[in-house]
Design an enzyme around this catalytic site. Structure first.
Site, PDB file in Angstrom:
ATOM      1  N   CYS A  94      51.401  28.404 -39.882  1.00  0.00           N
ATOM      2  CA  CYS A  94      51.344  27.510 -41.060  1.00  0.00           C
ATOM      3  C   CYS A  94      51.423  28.886 -42.544  1.00  0.00           C
ATOM      4  O   CYS A  94      52.296  29.156 -43.009  1.00  0.00           O
ATOM      5  CB  CYS A  94      50.569  26.861 -40.760  1.00  0.00           C
ATOM      6  N   HIS A 191      49.913  24.138 -35.466  1.00  0.00           N
ATOM      7  CA  HIS A 191      48.066  24.162 -35.123  1.00  0.00           C
ATOM      8  C   HIS A 191      48.560  23.900 -33.554  1.00  0.00           C
ATOM      9  O   HIS A 191      48.645  24.066 -32.725  1.00  0.00           O
ATOM     10  CB  HIS A 191      47.648  23.887 -35.897  1.00  0.00           C
TER      11      HIS A 191
END
Length: 239
Positions: A94, A191
């Site tokens: 990310c 994630h």
């Protein structure tokens, strides 16, 4: 055999349990008799990427990324670039993934100049892209994860994605790409963390790191029944 891991900004970039990726890598190697050391590379701490076989950087919010930019430019950016170009294994999640690109332009117009190691850029939007999602890599590995980002990432013409979206948004929700793969560097919005739920992908990273250091090494097969069952349940439940 021994593998050394550099966990970059371990104290600041650990959104949604991204540290679990380090735990998964370490455990899967130790079960195979491979010695593993993990060094925490924090703000103000320099490092030599030649000393490491795997680099990992997790995700964070825009605020953390902004704070870290000055520290990156004190020499960490050059070491990360050297590692990427030399084919060291790197996994970036990310915000860590976004920082490998040219820039991040927030939805309110603020420009954050990033490392520019790989040809892509990110532009923020007000609506977040959130949810469980899945994608498939070029090797045919199906990966499940969780994404939560307001940045839309666009890859350069000659840059390959990590995978193709099966369900969810991925890089931008427009072109079905997810993440980036350049040499042995992998960037993703996943994630969760990504590696405990996707053992085949974890083993790909381990294999590449071992090959760099020791040549072709055949990994001992592990009992991944629970991991594969968990992944299958996620696929059936959400997709």
């Amino acid at each position: 055999m021994m593998i050394r891991i550099a966990h970059i900004y371990s104290d600041m970039l650990n959104l949604y349990g991204d540290r679990g990726n380090i735990l998964a890598l370490k455990r899967r190697m130790e079960l195979r008799g491979i010695e593993v050391t993990v060094d925490s590379i924090t703000m103000g701490k320099s490092f030599n990427s030649d000393d490491y076989d795997i680099l990992f950087v997790g995700g964070g919010q825009d605020f953390e990324q902004d704070v870290l930019l000055n520290d990156l430019k004190q020499g960490k950016d050059k070491e990360i670039q050297k590692a990427v170009e030399n084919g060291k294994v790197m996994l970036a999640i990310c915000g860590g993934y976004q920082m490998l690109g040219k820039y991040y332009k927030t939805h309110d117009g603020k420009m954050l100049e990033y490392m520019g190691i790989i040809d892509f850029y990110t532009e923020g939007v007000e609506e977040r892209m959130i949810g469980n999602y899945a994608f498939k890599t070029a090797e045919g590995i199906e990966i499940v994860g969780f994404e939560n980002h307001s940045g839309k990432t666009y890859l350069g013409k000659n840059v390959k994605p990590l995978g193709t979206v099966i369900k969810g948004y991925g890089n931008n929700g427009e072109d079905s790409t997810e993440g980036v793969r350049y040499k042995n560097t992998f960037g993703t919005y996943s994630h969760g963390p990504i590696l405990p739920k996707n053992s085949k992908f974890a083993d790909l990273l381990i294999s590449l790191a071992l090959k760099n250091k020791y040549g072709d090494v055949e990994l001992i097969k592990l009992d991944d029944e629970l991991e594969l069952k968990a992944q299958k349940q996620v696929m059936e439940l959400y997709f």
